[in-house]
Structures are given as structure tokens and as C-alpha cells.
Enzyme design. Structure first.
Site: not given
Ligand code: 4NP
Length: 130
Positions: A9, A15, A123
């Protein structure tokens, strides 16, 4: 030879670690842990070395899963020879996986929703719900 599955992810703190830990639990329950191994990683560098997001860790704990050992890491080119399946959590992750190594052969690159059975799940890249 073990089958190796990598979930990917954006941050590797919400996720994909949830996918990794839930999948590992299912594999354990099926008695397949000597045959299938799993891990997760990020497309971004934002959370390298960070623990799982506390909200995600809490949800996993509610299901009896301890994810306190998790630390964020980024997708690397050697993952394409190390893993048999590299599964993105959304369309953007999948695009990134394909761009980083467009010549990948003999492994499965996919998007987790393409394996979802039933339900009408959007999505998160399109809805912004991640
Ligand atoms: P992940 O969620 O991709 O499901 O781990 C996120 C975690 C951090 C960020 C965006 C989504 N971020 O912009 O730092």
C-alpha cells in the site's frame, strides 16, 4: 519451495499490514504456514521504520492478532525476484508496482479487490477512503 505473498500500500502502516497479518492468520488456521509466507511494504518512503498505525493495530488486536513487531518498509526491486505474488491495495499501488518493474515475469501482480469474492467494494484510490 514456499509460496511468497507481498501486500503493498502507500504507507505500509494501515492497509497492507492488516492484509499481511490477517492473511498470515488464515494461512496458520489452514495449517499452511510451512508452505506460504507473507509480508507487506509501501510504495512511499513516508513511514519507513514506523510501527503500524494505532487504529489498525487496535483492529487487529480485536481479532486476536499482535502486530506490534511490524515496521514500515518500502518496496524494493529485489522483491520482484523474492515474491511470487505482489498485491496492491488500490489502483495507484498497482500502477506503481508495475512501473517500478515493468519487465516482471513469472510472478503474479494484482490488486486485492480483483480477488475479493462478492460485495460491492470501491477502490479506495478512487474514493479517497484510506
Ligand atoms: P496505508 O495508509 O497506505 O494504508 O498505510 C496511508 C498511510 C500514510 C499515508 C497515506 C496512506 N500518508 O500520506 O502518509
Amino acid at each position: 519451495m514456499k509460496v511468497k505473498v507481498l501486500f503493498v500500500c502507500y504507507g505500509n502502516i494501515c492497509r497492507s499490514p492488516i492484509a499481511e497479518y490477517v492473511f498470515r492468520k488464515l494461512v496458520d488456521e489452514e495449517g499452511l504456514s510451512d508452505r506460504i509466507v507473507t509480508a507487506s511494504c509501501a510504495t512511499s518512503a513516508e513511514h519507513i521504520g514506523d510501527p503500524i498505525d494505532p487504529r489498525s493495530g487496535r483492529i487487529l488486536r480485536m481479532h486476536g492478532i499482535d502486530s506490534s513487531a511490524h515496521r514500515g518498509r518500502r518496496l524494493k526491486t529485489s522483491d520482484y525476484s523474492e515474491y511470487d505474488y505482489i498485491i496492491g491495495m488500490d489502483r495507484m499501488n498497482l500502477d506503481y508496482i508495475q512501473r517500478l518493474n515493468p519487465w516482471v515475469e513469472n510472478i503474479v501482480v494484482g490488486r486485492i479487490l480483483d480477488y475479493a469474492m462478492g460485495g460491492d467494494v470501491a477502490d479506495p484510490w478512487y474514493t479517497g477512503n484510506f
